[in-house]
Design a protein around this motif. Structure first.
Motif: not given
Length: 204
Positions: A104-120
């Motif tokens: 649920d957290e990973l699919k939440d846009p609040r987490f997903e967008v910045p999380s992907r940017a940092l992970a990349a």
């Protein structure tokens, strides 16, 4: 005659801190980590950059703290204790509950967008990647390891199993699928990961 009350510096500081968190997460999602700057965060938050440097020494520190705060907010909204894995005595149920919440957290846009940017960025920036793991991922992984050790004490997991390796059987596939878009993530998917991890894939 009413007194002239002095401004509440604590409240003002908290408002500024919250604005900085929001600005940092929004910017890294929009322009990526390399183009996110202290100056950009300050401008978006409506504060001076000296305010940011008073509390943090780098943009990485701002972002890490902003992520931790975001997780705490989500836990409060869900009425959950922060950074906790339940121990009901049913290991499979406990792991499935936590992994469902993670989905649920990973699919939440609040987490997903910045999380992907940092992970990349963490893939090509070793220092950031190691910091990201140490400050954001490792505390959670340790909780999984502790829950598995508790299961070992209860006789639900073999005593020779290394909990730190075992947790990767369900955590790592979820991370890979989410990061690389190799398939959808769902509650059903993580439930299956737990079943495969705990029972194997050989005929029973």
């Amino acid at each position: 005659m009413a007194k002239n009350l002095a401004p509440d510096s604590t409240r003002r500081s908290e408002k500024s801190r919250r604005a900085i968190y929001d600005a940092a997460l929004a910017l890294v999602g929009e322009v990526g980590y390399p183009k996110t700057t202290i100056e950009g965060i300050a401008a978006r938050a409506g504060v001076g950059k000296q305010t940011i440097y008073r509390w943090w020494s780098s943009k990485a520190e701002v972002l890490m703290e902003a992520f931790l705060d975001l997780g705490e907010q989500a836990n409060r909204e869900a009425g959950q204790e922060p950074y906790a894995i339940p121990d009901t005595g049913d290991l499979a149920a406990d792991l499935k509950a936590v992994l469902r919440a993670t989905v649920d957290e990973l699919k939440d846009p609040r987490f997903e967008v910045p999380s992907r940017a940092l992970a990349a960025e963490g893939v090509v920036n070793e220092q950031l990647g190691r910091t990201f793991v140490a400050k954001l991922l490792e505390p959670s992984l340790q909780l999984y390891a502790e829950r598995l050790r508790s299961a070992q004490d209860a006789g639900d997991v073999r005593p020779d199993v290394d909990p730190r390796i075992a947790l990767e059987l369900f955590v790592s596939p979820l991370a890979q699928r989410w990061l690389q878009y190799t398939g959808p993530i769902s509650h059903e998917y993580t439930d299956t990961l737990v079943d495969y991890a705990l029972h194997g894939i050989a005929p029973r």
